[in-house]
Scaffold this motif. Structure first.
Motif, PDB file in Angstrom:
ATOM      1  N   ALA A   1       1.042  -1.301   0.027  1.00 45.29           N
ATOM      2  CA  ALA A   1       0.131   0.110   0.125  1.00 45.29           C
ATOM      3  C   ALA A   1       0.866   1.349   0.022  1.00 45.29           C
ATOM      4  CB  ALA A   1      -0.993   0.094   1.142  1.00 45.29           C
ATOM      5  N   HIS A   2       2.008   1.249   0.938  1.00 47.36           N
ATOM      6  CA  HIS A   2       2.814   2.444   0.925  1.00 47.36           C
ATOM      7  C   HIS A   2       3.485   2.661  -0.571  1.00 47.36           C
ATOM      8  CE1 HIS A   2       4.958   5.412   3.513  1.00 47.36           C
ATOM      9  NE2 HIS A   2       5.877   5.129   2.688  1.00 47.36           N
ATOM     10  N   THR A   3       3.969   1.482  -0.829  1.00 50.37           N
ATOM     11  CA  THR A   3       4.837   1.524  -2.313  1.00 50.37           C
ATOM     12  C   THR A   3       3.846   2.191  -3.369  1.00 50.37           C
ATOM     13  OG1 THR A   3       6.103  -0.234  -1.607  1.00 50.37           O
ATOM     14  CG2 THR A   3       5.865   0.464  -4.053  1.00 50.37           C
ATOM     15  N   ARG A   4       2.467   1.794  -3.468  1.00 49.42           N
ATOM     16  CA  ARG A   4       1.468   2.027  -4.478  1.00 49.42           C
ATOM     17  C   ARG A   4       1.141   3.594  -4.322  1.00 49.42           C
ATOM     18  NH1 ARG A   4      -0.995  -3.340  -3.341  1.00 49.42           N
ATOM     19  NH2 ARG A   4      -1.109  -4.629  -5.142  1.00 49.42           N
ATOM     20  N   ARG A   5       0.913   4.069  -3.283  1.00 51.12           N
ATOM     21  CA  ARG A   5       0.591   5.543  -2.875  1.00 51.12           C
ATOM     22  C   ARG A   5       1.966   6.243  -3.328  1.00 51.12           C
ATOM     23  NH1 ARG A   5      -1.296   3.561   2.071  1.00 51.12           N
ATOM     24  NH2 ARG A   5       0.671   4.227   3.048  1.00 51.12           N
ATOM     25  N   SER A   6       3.071   5.883  -2.951  1.00 49.63           N
ATOM     26  CA  SER A   6       4.364   6.728  -3.267  1.00 49.63           C
ATOM     27  C   SER A   6       4.726   6.820  -4.768  1.00 49.63           C
ATOM     28  CB  SER A   6       5.500   6.188  -2.258  1.00 49.63           C
ATOM     29  OG  SER A   6       6.643   6.928  -2.758  1.00 49.63           O
ATOM     30  N   MET A   7       4.277   5.493  -5.401  1.00 50.83           N
ATOM     31  CA  MET A   7       4.909   5.440  -6.792  1.00 50.83           C
ATOM     32  C   MET A   7       3.770   6.021  -7.545  1.00 50.83           C
ATOM     33  SD  MET A   7       7.645   4.100  -6.984  1.00 50.83           S
ATOM     34  CE  MET A   7       7.629   3.953  -8.831  1.00 50.83           C
ATOM     35  N   ARG A   8       2.325   6.009  -7.091  1.00 52.10           N
ATOM     36  CA  ARG A   8       1.434   6.913  -7.871  1.00 52.10           C
ATOM     37  C   ARG A   8       1.430   8.174  -7.905  1.00 52.10           C
ATOM     38  NH1 ARG A   8      -3.316   5.957 -10.481  1.00 52.10           N
ATOM     39  NH2 ARG A   8      -3.003   3.503 -10.397  1.00 52.10           N
ATOM     40  N   ASP A   9       2.036   8.767  -6.651  1.00 49.26           N
ATOM     41  CA  ASP A   9       2.311  10.041  -6.417  1.00 49.26           C
ATOM     42  C   ASP A   9       3.375  10.646  -7.494  1.00 49.26           C
ATOM     43  OD1 ASP A   9       1.977  13.035  -5.005  1.00 49.26           O
ATOM     44  OD2 ASP A   9       3.942  12.378  -4.704  1.00 49.26           O
ATOM     45  N   LEU A  10       4.459  10.006  -7.367  1.00 49.13           N
ATOM     46  CA  LEU A  10       5.649  10.206  -8.160  1.00 49.13           C
ATOM     47  C   LEU A  10       5.469   9.922  -9.605  1.00 49.13           C
ATOM     48  CD1 LEU A  10       8.655  11.026  -8.086  1.00 49.13           C
ATOM     49  CD2 LEU A  10       9.112   8.393  -7.591  1.00 49.13           C
ATOM     50  N   VAL A  11       4.833   9.037 -10.051  1.00 44.99           N
ATOM     51  CA  VAL A  11       4.760   8.773 -11.498  1.00 44.99           C
ATOM     52  C   VAL A  11       3.663   9.975 -11.896  1.00 44.99           C
ATOM     53  CG1 VAL A  11       3.934   7.314 -13.410  1.00 44.99           C
ATOM     54  CG2 VAL A  11       5.249   6.402 -11.290  1.00 44.99           C
ATOM     55  N   GLY A  12       2.703  10.209 -11.117  1.00 46.02           N
ATOM     56  CA  GLY A  12       1.671  11.247 -11.563  1.00 46.02           C
ATOM     57  C   GLY A  12       2.175  12.476 -11.801  1.00 46.02           C
ATOM     58  N   ARG A  13       3.266  12.687 -10.874  1.00 41.79           N
ATOM     59  CA  ARG A  13       3.900  14.229 -10.703  1.00 41.79           C
ATOM     60  C   ARG A  13       4.985  14.058 -12.019  1.00 41.79           C
ATOM     61  NH1 ARG A  13       5.127  17.714  -6.350  1.00 41.79           N
ATOM     62  NH2 ARG A  13       4.038  16.134  -4.994  1.00 41.79           N
ATOM     63  N   MET A  14       5.563  13.297 -12.332  1.00 40.64           N
ATOM     64  CA  MET A  14       6.656  13.184 -13.473  1.00 40.64           C
ATOM     65  C   MET A  14       5.761  13.414 -14.717  1.00 40.64           C
ATOM     66  SD  MET A  14       8.926  10.082 -14.811  1.00 40.64           S
ATOM     67  CE  MET A  14       7.317   8.914 -15.005  1.00 40.64           C
ATOM     68  N   LEU A  15       4.620  12.534 -15.026  1.00 39.67           N
ATOM     69  CA  LEU A  15       3.763  12.662 -16.272  1.00 39.67           C
ATOM     70  C   LEU A  15       3.084  14.175 -16.441  1.00 39.67           C
ATOM     71  CD1 LEU A  15       2.246   8.994 -16.318  1.00 39.67           C
ATOM     72  CD2 LEU A  15       4.219  10.005 -17.713  1.00 39.67           C
ATOM     73  N   ALA A  16       2.754  14.596 -15.412  1.00 39.48           N
ATOM     74  CA  ALA A  16       2.050  15.951 -15.291  1.00 39.48           C
ATOM     75  C   ALA A  16       3.287  17.098 -15.654  1.00 39.48           C
ATOM     76  CB  ALA A  16       1.452  16.274 -13.930  1.00 39.48           C
ATOM     77  N   ARG A  17       4.395  16.949 -15.040  1.00 37.63           N
ATOM     78  CA  ARG A  17       5.422  17.924 -15.504  1.00 37.63           C
ATOM     79  C   ARG A  17       5.741  17.686 -16.700  1.00 37.63           C
ATOM     80  NH1 ARG A  17       9.655  20.165 -12.023  1.00 37.63           N
ATOM     81  NH2 ARG A  17      10.872  21.445 -13.412  1.00 37.63           N
ATOM     82  N   ALA A  18       5.844  16.435 -17.365  1.00 38.12           N
ATOM     83  CA  ALA A  18       6.313  16.259 -18.677  1.00 38.12           C
ATOM     84  C   ALA A  18       5.299  16.883 -19.755  1.00 38.12           C
ATOM     85  CB  ALA A  18       6.349  14.757 -19.037  1.00 38.12           C
ATOM     86  N   GLU A  19       3.884  16.825 -19.494  1.00 40.55           N
ATOM     87  CA  GLU A  19       2.767  17.242 -20.067  1.00 40.55           C
ATOM     88  C   GLU A  19       3.054  18.802 -19.978  1.00 40.55           C
ATOM     89  OE1 GLU A  19      -1.897  17.519 -20.406  1.00 40.55           O
ATOM     90  OE2 GLU A  19      -0.895  15.843 -19.434  1.00 40.55           O
ATOM     91  N   ALA A  20       3.254  19.169 -18.830  1.00 41.48           N
ATOM     92  CA  ALA A  20       3.044  20.757 -18.853  1.00 41.48           C
ATOM     93  C   ALA A  20       4.369  21.421 -19.620  1.00 41.48           C
ATOM     94  CB  ALA A  20       3.308  21.043 -17.270  1.00 41.48           C
ATOM     95  N   ASP A  21       5.601  20.803 -19.516  1.00 46.44           N
ATOM     96  CA  ASP A  21       6.775  21.234 -19.930  1.00 46.44           C
ATOM     97  C   ASP A  21       6.693  20.847 -21.745  1.00 46.44           C
ATOM     98  OD1 ASP A  21       7.235  22.283 -17.457  1.00 46.44           O
ATOM     99  OD2 ASP A  21       8.911  20.831 -17.096  1.00 46.44           O
ATOM    100  N   GLY A  22       6.134  20.112 -21.975  1.00 48.51           N
ATOM    101  CA  GLY A  22       6.174  19.721 -23.161  1.00 48.51           C
ATOM    102  C   GLY A  22       7.349  18.766 -23.813  1.00 48.51           C
ATOM    103  N   THR A  23       7.700  17.901 -22.754  1.00 49.95           N
ATOM    104  CA  THR A  23       9.106  17.074 -22.877  1.00 49.95           C
ATOM    105  C   THR A  23       8.844  15.616 -22.457  1.00 49.95           C
ATOM    106  OG1 THR A  23      11.230  17.171 -22.178  1.00 49.95           O
ATOM    107  CG2 THR A  23       9.665  17.660 -20.240  1.00 49.95           C
ATOM    108  N   THR A  24       9.735  14.918 -22.451  1.00 50.08           N
ATOM    109  CA  THR A  24       9.591  13.450 -22.093  1.00 50.08           C
ATOM    110  C   THR A  24       9.577  13.258 -20.574  1.00 50.08           C
ATOM    111  OG1 THR A  24      12.033  13.200 -21.691  1.00 50.08           O
ATOM    112  CG2 THR A  24      11.110  13.144 -24.059  1.00 50.08           C
TER     113      THR A  24
END
Length: 395
Positions: free
Chosen positions: A348-371
């Protein structure tokens, strides 16, 4: 980023084999990163892996949230140029750890990585005179005895016959896949996955994805690729693999197919998970990939020029520094007391942490127009100065 704090090469006086250690960065005087063993392992490879560990530690530190008990460490990595199946391999490992003992005792916390299992590393460490492969971090603990007890108890936990320590990394990889699917509006059920490498990380990833409703349609190991477009029996394959992740073909069903070793690249699947060696996908063979996502469960499996070509074709690479960071984080969450020796709590802790981190990364990539990789690097660049300011290099 700055140059590594420490970089060295050791030569075994018995076999002539070489081993390497790179401490990329220290935080509070300590760095974290596993020890791998494979034929051809080089100093450059180890340096790249150590830099990746610095990033993983930084990515799991969120300065905007109330801190957990664990505070990040620096990044390091060890590597030995030897086939782990070689009859001399264990002796080389023991002598390497004897040579590296001053660093393991004071600055480098390590554990299993490619080619080595934790029980083998622990046995060799004991022969080398070490108290533990993570003893350098003990001085940072509030209660060393309780912390060591938690970690030992956690390593004793099994889920369906597989150690918890072998499952948490794959749980993190699987959650990374699920986040990407969710953000793209793709259903979990029936989404096809191919996994290259069926050892600790690949096997656990396949298990979690299969249980989430995805179809694991191909698995590759050193003998070749096993495939079934209707889905493989993941649990049967896990039960039939050896310590190196090689599947006994006697466990295959009549409808399962045996294909050449490189067939995993061109498997008809939406998700491709390289979970074995570094540098597996290059500028030439990337052309065979038709998947929508390449999810790096292994360390550095996609070469930069291949990733650029994949991006041009609309293939998204989810980078290793995020995707496979769950194992390292779980060690420290457990040792420092953020999670107990309980499988469901760890997952449960792993899922919460990874969901937050991956979501943050993908949102940043979309906002910055990058990979996603560039976005992960940008997050690291934001966090490292804060880590240095708050915790210091040397403790």
């Amino acid at each position: 980023m700055t140059a590594p704090s420490l970089s060295l090469t050791w030569t075994d006086h018995v076999t002539g084999r070489q081993g390497h250690l790179v401490v990329d960065r220290l935080v509070r005087g300590v760095a974290s990163g596993g020890l791998r063993m494979r034929e051809g392992c080089s100093l450059a490879e180890v340096a790249g892996l150590a830099r990746g560990m610095t990033m993983k530690e930084a990515l799991h530190y969120n300065p905007d949230r109330p801190a957990g008990k664990y505070i990040p460490l620096g990044g390091a990595k060890g590597g030995i140029d030897c086939d782990p199946r070689d009859p001399d391999a264990y002796g080389v490992l023991v002598r390497y750890l004897r040579a590296m003992r001053p660093y393991v005792e004071t600055v480098w916390t390590t554990g299993e990585d490619l080619g080595l299992t934790q029980d083998v590393v622990d046995r060799a460490a004991a022969e080398a005179g070490l108290v533990s492969t993570v003893q350098a971090v003990y001085r940072l603990l509030d209660d060393e005895g309780a912390a060591r007890g938690r970690l030992a108890a956690a390593f004793a936990v099994e889920v369906d016959g597989i150690g918890l320590d072998e499952l948490v990394g794959g749980c993190g990889v699987a959650e990374s896949v699920l986040v990407a699917l969710d953000r793209a509006g793709v259903r979990h059920e029936g989404t096809r996955v191919c996994v290259q490498g069926f050892g600790t990380m690949g096997g656990a990833t396949a298990r979690f994805l299969s249980r989430a409703g995805l179809l694991v349609v191909a698995v590759a190991d050193v003998k070749g690729t096993v495939a079934n477009p209707r889905g493989l029996d993941v649990e049967a394959l896990l039960a039939a693999r050896d310590a190196y992740g090689t599947v006994d073909r006697a466990a295959l069903r009549p409808e399962d197919r045996e294909l050449p070793g490189d067939a995993w690249l061109s498997t008809d699947a939406e998700v491709l998970v390289p979970a074995a060696v570094s540098y597996a996908i290059d500028a030439a063979n990337q052309a065979s990939i038709s998947a929508r996502w390449v999810v790096e469960a292994a360390n550095m499996p996609v070469l930069p020029e291949a990733e650029e070509l994949l991006a041009r074709r609309g293939v998204t690479v989810l980078p290793d520094v995020v995707v496979n960071s769950g194992t390292n984080a779980w060690w420290w969450w457990t040792l420092f007391g953020d999670v107990d020796a309980d499988a469901e709590a760890a997952f449960a802790h792993t899922r919460r942490s990874m969901r937050d981190l991956v979501g943050r990364m993908l949102a940043r990539a979309e906002a910055d127009g990058t990979t996603p990789r560039a976005a992960a690097h940008a997050i690291v660049d934001d966090r490292l100065p804060l880590i240095t300011e708050r915790f210091g290099w040397y403790g």
